[in-house]
Design a protein around this motif. Structure first.
Motif, PDB file in Angstrom:
ATOM      1  N   GLU A 144       0.829  -1.206   0.000  1.00 54.27           N
ATOM      2  CA  GLU A 144       0.000   0.000   0.000  1.00 54.27           C
ATOM      3  C   GLU A 144       0.857   1.247   0.000  1.00 54.27           C
ATOM      4  N   THR A 145       1.966   1.204   0.729  1.00 57.22           N
ATOM      5  CA  THR A 145       2.761   2.402   0.919  1.00 57.22           C
ATOM      6  C   THR A 145       3.351   2.925  -0.384  1.00 57.22           C
ATOM      7  N   VAL A 146       3.895   2.041  -1.225  1.00 58.88           N
ATOM      8  CA  VAL A 146       4.443   2.478  -2.513  1.00 58.88           C
ATOM      9  C   VAL A 146       3.316   2.778  -3.496  1.00 58.88           C
ATOM     10  N   THR A 147       2.316   1.902  -3.544  1.00 59.92           N
ATOM     11  CA  THR A 147       1.231   2.091  -4.501  1.00 59.92           C
ATOM     12  C   THR A 147       0.522   3.424  -4.285  1.00 59.92           C
ATOM     13  N   ASN A 148       0.133   3.715  -3.055  1.00 56.81           N
ATOM     14  CA  ASN A 148      -0.598   4.961  -2.806  1.00 56.81           C
ATOM     15  C   ASN A 148       0.298   6.189  -2.857  1.00 56.81           C
ATOM     16  N   THR A 149       1.582   6.031  -2.589  1.00 59.22           N
ATOM     17  CA  THR A 149       2.501   7.155  -2.801  1.00 59.22           C
ATOM     18  C   THR A 149       2.478   7.587  -4.256  1.00 59.22           C
ATOM     19  N   LEU A 150       2.466   6.611  -5.166  1.00 60.15           N
ATOM     20  CA  LEU A 150       2.429   6.924  -6.592  1.00 60.15           C
ATOM     21  C   LEU A 150       1.033   7.365  -7.035  1.00 60.15           C
ATOM     22  N   VAL A 151       0.002   6.692  -6.550  1.00 61.93           N
ATOM     23  CA  VAL A 151      -1.371   7.018  -6.964  1.00 61.93           C
ATOM     24  C   VAL A 151      -1.777   8.394  -6.448  1.00 61.93           C
ATOM     25  N   PHE A 152      -1.499   8.663  -5.172  1.00 62.28           N
ATOM     26  CA  PHE A 152      -1.820   9.974  -4.608  1.00 62.28           C
ATOM     27  C   PHE A 152      -0.850  11.040  -5.086  1.00 62.28           C
ATOM     28  N   THR A 153       0.318  10.607  -5.576  1.00 59.72           N
ATOM     29  CA  THR A 153       1.353  11.486  -6.135  1.00 59.72           C
ATOM     30  C   THR A 153       1.865  12.468  -5.092  1.00 59.72           C
ATOM     31  N   ASN A 154       2.493  11.908  -4.063  1.00 54.38           N
ATOM     32  CA  ASN A 154       3.159  12.749  -3.076  1.00 54.38           C
ATOM     33  C   ASN A 154       4.668  12.523  -3.135  1.00 54.38           C
ATOM     34  N   ILE A 155       5.389  13.159  -2.253  1.00 51.19           N
ATOM     35  CA  ILE A 155       6.856  13.210  -2.334  1.00 51.19           C
ATOM     36  C   ILE A 155       7.537  12.103  -1.539  1.00 51.19           C
ATOM     37  N   ASN A 156       6.789  11.161  -0.990  1.00 48.25           N
ATOM     38  CA  ASN A 156       7.375  10.174  -0.084  1.00 48.25           C
ATOM     39  C   ASN A 156       8.404   9.263  -0.748  1.00 48.25           C
ATOM     40  N   GLY A 157       8.299   9.044  -2.058  1.00 47.80           N
ATOM     41  CA  GLY A 157       9.311   8.247  -2.740  1.00 47.80           C
ATOM     42  C   GLY A 157      10.679   8.902  -2.683  1.00 47.80           C
ATOM     43  N   ILE A 158      10.705  10.214  -2.848  1.00 47.39           N
ATOM     44  CA  ILE A 158      11.961  10.953  -2.756  1.00 47.39           C
ATOM     45  C   ILE A 158      12.454  10.974  -1.318  1.00 47.39           C
ATOM     46  N   VAL A 159      11.528  11.044  -0.356  1.00 49.48           N
ATOM     47  CA  VAL A 159      11.912  10.989   1.056  1.00 49.48           C
ATOM     48  C   VAL A 159      12.549   9.632   1.375  1.00 49.48           C
ATOM     49  N   LEU A 160      12.001   8.552   0.811  1.00 53.25           N
ATOM     50  CA  LEU A 160      12.592   7.227   1.011  1.00 53.25           C
ATOM     51  C   LEU A 160      14.012   7.181   0.477  1.00 53.25           C
ATOM     52  N   LEU A 161      14.236   7.752  -0.702  1.00 50.65           N
ATOM     53  CA  LEU A 161      15.588   7.795  -1.266  1.00 50.65           C
ATOM     54  C   LEU A 161      16.523   8.559  -0.336  1.00 50.65           C
ATOM     55  N   SER A 162      16.049   9.652   0.219  1.00 52.64           N
ATOM     56  CA  SER A 162      16.853  10.417   1.163  1.00 52.64           C
ATOM     57  C   SER A 162      17.205   9.578   2.394  1.00 52.64           C
ATOM     58  N   GLU A 163      16.238   8.814   2.892  1.00 55.56           N
ATOM     59  CA  GLU A 163      16.488   7.965   4.062  1.00 55.56           C
ATOM     60  C   GLU A 163      17.547   6.916   3.769  1.00 55.56           C
ATOM     61  N   MET A 164      17.442   6.255   2.605  1.00 55.75           N
ATOM     62  CA  MET A 164      18.403   5.210   2.273  1.00 55.75           C
ATOM     63  C   MET A 164      19.802   5.782   2.093  1.00 55.75           C
ATOM     64  N   ALA A 165      19.896   6.927   1.413  1.00 56.93           N
ATOM     65  CA  ALA A 165      21.204   7.563   1.225  1.00 56.93           C
ATOM     66  C   ALA A 165      21.786   7.981   2.576  1.00 56.93           C
ATOM     67  N   PHE A 166      20.947   8.497   3.451  1.00 55.90           N
ATOM     68  CA  PHE A 166      21.383   8.925   4.778  1.00 55.90           C
ATOM     69  C   PHE A 166      21.966   7.750   5.559  1.00 55.90           C
ATOM     70  N   LEU A 167      21.267   6.628   5.600  1.00 58.34           N
ATOM     71  CA  LEU A 167      21.741   5.468   6.368  1.00 58.34           C
ATOM     72  C   LEU A 167      23.025   4.898   5.780  1.00 58.34           C
ATOM     73  N   LEU A 168      23.085   4.797   4.457  1.00 56.88           N
ATOM     74  CA  LEU A 168      24.273   4.233   3.818  1.00 56.88           C
ATOM     75  C   LEU A 168      25.488   5.125   4.050  1.00 56.88           C
ATOM     76  N   LEU A 169      25.316   6.437   3.884  1.00 57.95           N
ATOM     77  CA  LEU A 169      26.429   7.370   4.081  1.00 57.95           C
ATOM     78  C   LEU A 169      26.808   7.475   5.550  1.00 57.95           C
ATOM     79  N   LEU A 170      25.812   7.378   6.432  1.00 53.69           N
ATOM     80  CA  LEU A 170      26.080   7.427   7.866  1.00 53.69           C
ATOM     81  C   LEU A 170      26.932   6.234   8.286  1.00 53.69           C
ATOM     82  N   MET A 171      26.598   5.062   7.775  1.00 51.63           N
ATOM     83  CA  MET A 171      27.339   3.860   8.136  1.00 51.63           C
ATOM     84  C   MET A 171      28.766   3.905   7.581  1.00 51.63           C
ATOM     85  N   ARG A 172      28.934   4.562   6.432  1.00 49.56           N
ATOM     86  CA  ARG A 172      30.260   4.662   5.826  1.00 49.56           C
ATOM     87  C   ARG A 172      31.029   5.890   6.305  1.00 49.56           C
TER      88      ARG A 172
END
Length: 426
Positions: A144-172
């Motif tokens: 539901e989370t990905v499907t409705n992010t795209l259907v409702f067309t909000n910015i959460n997909g970009i926020v997810l990318l920010s979260e993943m980049a943050f964790l990966l860079l933080l660990m490194r």
């Protein structure tokens, strides 16, 4: 003819397939078609809930120097809630007409989600050829989370990318870049702000330079360009601090919708807050040196608590829990039990629980599924960590951590110390 034989040989090879090859060949076509369906069909078709329209209207108003914060908060329609720095970043959307701009935003979010999933694989030292890749893509785009992010067309997909980049860079230990990755989204919405607790307890102070500096600079630039910057503080911020009784899966929101007494809502929030604090303490005390487990599990606890306990939580926020779910591949994961995945079903399922035969049950199940899912997830993590602590304390091995004994390296046999002979005086 030869090329035809080579092509057909890929369909029926002479050597047997490995299990990984079989799973990849089975799941990749399904995963790819699911992505295409969600992006090209469901997202483009849209829904009665349109998160993009108020963003586009605000971008158009900002671009043309008109007032932005004019929403009527008495309606249940989606409202524009971004600060002036967010308006500045969203303004380029107004260059195109609404339909093409929306399509572009859908595409940007879809690409961001796919890149985020790739970074999630890299966080766990996995590649796109691994068996986890198609499973992850299919599971994510079926949720539901990905499907409705795209259907409702909000910015959460970009926020997810920010979260993943943050964790990966933080660990490194690339602190400035980690801060920059989260700072960009903090300029738009504060969803990931609770994750700044991670660099705080790890002593990675440089993260805060860019994490706080970027939204500050963007705000300084945006305020003079905005026609009504103070309206965000005077009108929008008070609304954000309120708890609404619609489209709100937090404890407060569901309590208001179902008419629960204030004392019960307060008690539930207090109980879960205590469980969260104990879980965070155990994670910091016994797992902070296990970078991957600590970052992914702590992120899951923090983000789940930020959905459940404050004034607003919406089901599609659950996308930010993907690192916790992926941690199931770790041997000491807190997700290796069936109640954890029952909780995941609750907060990520795309199933519809409305029932014409049992309307009262269907309404309660539909509105409560994500609240119950988040709640159960916090309960499971608290119980797993608490049980590990109690067992380790009973067995007298807290100095070696609280992982289950079978995961700990065996101690080498140490011969008993011989009694020291008394010194002989000359």
């Amino acid at each position: 003819m030869y090329r035809s034989e080579v092509f057909l040989r890929q369909i029926e090879p002479r050597t047997g397939r490995t299990t990984q090859q079989v799973v990849n060949y089975v799941l990749w076509p399904i995963a790819v078609m699911t992505v295409i369906n969600r992006v090209v069909v469901k997202a483009v078709n849209g829904s009665i809930t349109d998160d993009f329209r108020p963003v586009y209207n605000a971008a158009l108003a900002f671009w043309n120097g008109r007032e932005v914060y004019t929403a009527d908060f008495n309606t249940v329609d989606p409202h524009y809630l971004y600060p002036p720095s967010g308006s500045l970043l969203m303004a380029p959307l107004a260059i195109l007409d609404p339909e093409r701009s929306r399509w572009l935003f859908i595409g940007a979010n879809a690409i961001a989600i796919l890149v985020a999933l790739y970074l999630l694989l890299r966080l766990f030292d996995l590649t796109i050829s691994s068996i986890a890749a198609p499973i992850l893509v299919l599971a994510a785009f079926s949720s539901e989370t990905v499907t409705n992010t795209l259907v409702f067309t909000n910015i959460n997909g970009i926020v997810l990318l920010s979260e993943m980049a943050f964790l990966l860079l933080l660990m490194r230990r690339k602190d400035l870049w980690a801060g920059a990755s989260i700072g960009i989204t903090l300029a738009v919405k504060p969803t990931l702000a609770p994750l700044l607790l991670l660099p705080l307890v790890r002593g990675q102070w440089k993260v805060f330079v860019t994490a706080l500096g970027i939204p500050f600079i963007l705000t300084v630039v945006a305020v003079p360009l905005s026609a009504d910057p103070m309206a965000f503080v005077e009108r929008t911020v008070p609304y954000l601090l309120e708890s609404r009784d619609y489209f709100n899966s937090s404890i407060v929101g569901n309590g208001a919708y179902f008419g629960l007494p204030d004392w019960l809502v307060f008690t539930l929030r207090a109980v879960f807050a205590v469980m969260v604090l104990i879980s965070l303490w155990l994670l910091y005390r016994y797992y902070r040196h296990d970078d991957l487990f600590f970052l992914t599990t702590t992120t899951g606890v923090i983000m789940t608590a930020s959905f459940l306990l404050p004034s607003l939580g919406q089901m599609y926020y659950s996308m930010m829990l993907f690192p916790l779910l992926m941690s199931v591949i770790l041997k000491n994961s807190v997700m290796r039990n069936w109640p954890a995945w029952l909780a995941v079903y609750g907060c990520m399922t795309f199933d519809d629980w409305w029932s014409f035969r049992w309307p009262a049950f269907g309404r309660a199940a539909e509105y409560m599924k994500s609240t119950l899912g988040w709640s159960l997830l916090l309960i499971v993590i608290f119980c797993v960590l608490g049980y590990r602590y109690l067992v380790a304390r009973r067995e007298g091995r807290l100095d070696r951590g609280i992982d289950p004994a079978y995961l700990l390296p065996s101690l080498e046999a140490v011969p008993p110390a011989s009694k020291a002979e008394p010194a002989v005086k000359d």
